[in-house]
Write a protein that holds these residues in place. Structure first.
Motif, PDB file in Angstrom:
ATOM      1  N   UNK A 182      39.408  10.833 -12.862  1.00 20.30           N
ATOM      2  CA  UNK A 182      40.720  10.618 -13.491  1.00 20.30           C
ATOM      3  C   UNK A 182      40.675  11.058 -14.953  1.00 20.30           C
ATOM      4  N   UNK A 183      40.402  12.330 -15.172  1.00 19.04           N
ATOM      5  CA  UNK A 183      40.319  12.860 -16.531  1.00 19.04           C
ATOM      6  C   UNK A 183      41.726  13.164 -17.052  1.00 19.04           C
ATOM      7  N   UNK A 184      41.895  13.227 -18.390  1.00 21.27           N
ATOM      8  CA  UNK A 184      43.217  13.482 -18.955  1.00 21.27           C
ATOM      9  C   UNK A 184      43.887  14.765 -18.431  1.00 21.27           C
ATOM     10  N   UNK A 185      43.104  15.767 -18.111  1.00 23.98           N
ATOM     11  CA  UNK A 185      43.692  17.024 -17.631  1.00 23.98           C
ATOM     12  C   UNK A 185      44.356  16.886 -16.260  1.00 23.98           C
ATOM     13  N   UNK A 186      44.137  15.769 -15.587  1.00 28.66           N
ATOM     14  CA  UNK A 186      44.698  15.571 -14.246  1.00 28.66           C
ATOM     15  C   UNK A 186      45.944  14.687 -14.250  1.00 28.66           C
ATOM     16  N   UNK A 187      46.429  14.324 -15.425  1.00 27.03           N
ATOM     17  CA  UNK A 187      47.747  13.685 -15.597  1.00 27.03           C
ATOM     18  C   UNK A 187      47.946  12.397 -14.798  1.00 27.03           C
ATOM     19  N   UNK A 188      46.975  11.502 -14.847  1.00 24.53           N
ATOM     20  CA  UNK A 188      47.095  10.229 -14.131  1.00 24.53           C
ATOM     21  C   UNK A 188      48.302   9.410 -14.597  1.00 24.53           C
ATOM     22  N   UNK A 189      48.591   9.304 -15.906  1.00 23.59           N
ATOM     23  CA  UNK A 189      49.785   8.546 -16.295  1.00 23.59           C
ATOM     24  C   UNK A 189      51.071   9.103 -15.677  1.00 23.59           C
ATOM     25  N   UNK A 190      51.168  10.416 -15.589  1.00 17.69           N
ATOM     26  CA  UNK A 190      52.351  11.036 -14.982  1.00 17.69           C
ATOM     27  C   UNK A 190      52.396  10.781 -13.475  1.00 17.69           C
ATOM     28  N   UNK A 246      47.719  14.611  -4.150  1.00 17.42           N
ATOM     29  CA  UNK A 246      48.382  14.824  -5.435  1.00 17.42           C
ATOM     30  C   UNK A 246      47.305  15.232  -6.430  1.00 17.42           C
ATOM     31  N   UNK A 247      47.409  16.461  -6.948  1.00 13.07           N
ATOM     32  CA  UNK A 247      46.342  17.006  -7.782  1.00 13.07           C
ATOM     33  C   UNK A 247      46.923  17.872  -8.907  1.00 13.07           C
ATOM     34  N   UNK A 248      47.719  17.278  -9.801  1.00 13.50           N
ATOM     35  CA  UNK A 248      48.296  18.071 -10.902  1.00 13.50           C
ATOM     36  C   UNK A 248      47.301  18.206 -12.049  1.00 13.50           C
ATOM     37  N   UNK A 249      46.749  19.355 -12.215  1.00 12.66           N
ATOM     38  CA  UNK A 249      45.685  19.552 -13.190  1.00 12.66           C
ATOM     39  C   UNK A 249      46.069  20.631 -14.189  1.00 12.66           C
ATOM     40  N   UNK A 250      45.595  20.474 -15.421  1.00 10.08           N
ATOM     41  CA  UNK A 250      45.832  21.502 -16.440  1.00 10.08           C
ATOM     42  C   UNK A 250      44.968  22.733 -16.213  1.00 10.08           C
TER      43      UNK A 250
END
Length: 167
Positions: A40-48, A105-109
């Motif tokens: 759950x790194x920041x680049x994977x947008x867990x809060x979103x 669900x895998x939204x990553x930067x």
């Protein structure tokens, strides 16, 4: 060939022992669920992801959101009956979860490869992700891949609904 999915990532019958065991192990029971796999790194947008899922619950309160992967990273809210922290799971559990989830669900930067996306495809499972770096190169079927804008919780919430609208 590495990197690539294990042959056990495959579509399965919803009544298979692998699926029943996986769903019981993470505590999702018979509820429909979305799945996040990885750190759950920041680049994977867990809060979103969490904001999108909370919005989605207004329409589908029976759904669950399951996170599996290593400990650490962006914290999840206190445990409740709809957001489940499955922690690190073994391969057999992951196979069962991938084969029975509504979508990964895998939204990553950015991703070098995006193995959870490939494992979802091998399992016959839809995937919601961003259109970044390595991910478009591994997507084989545009009919089971929903692209969302990076960091956009509203777009992600809309994608959760679109997955349900298409068989």
């Amino acid at each position: 060939a590495y990197p690539g999915p294990d042959p056990d990532f495959q579509p399965r019958s919803s009544d298979s022992d692998v699926i029943r065991h996986a769903r019981t192990k993470v505590g999702v029971g018979d509820h429909p669920f979305f799945l996040f796999v990885g750190k759950r790194s920041p680049r994977r947008h867990v809060p979103e992801i969490l904001a999108a899922f909370r919005s989605h619950l207004r329409v589908s309160p029976e759904h669950r959101l399951v996170f599996v992967g290593p400990a650490g990273g962006t914290p999840l809210p206190d445990p409740d009956d709809r957001i489940i922290d499955g922690g690190h799971v073994d391969e057999a559990i992951l196979h069962g979860l991938m084969a029975t989830t509504l979508a990964v669900v895998y939204p990553s930067d950015w991703e070098g490869f995006g193995l959870p996306v490939v494992e979802a495809m091998a399992s016959g499972t839809p995937c919601i992700s961003t259109d970044v770096t390595g991910i478009p190169e591994v997507i084989a079927d545009g009919d089971t891949w929903w692209v969302v804008r990076q960091g956009d919780a509203l777009d992600l919430a809309d994608a959760l609904q679109r997955v349900l609208a298409q068989p």
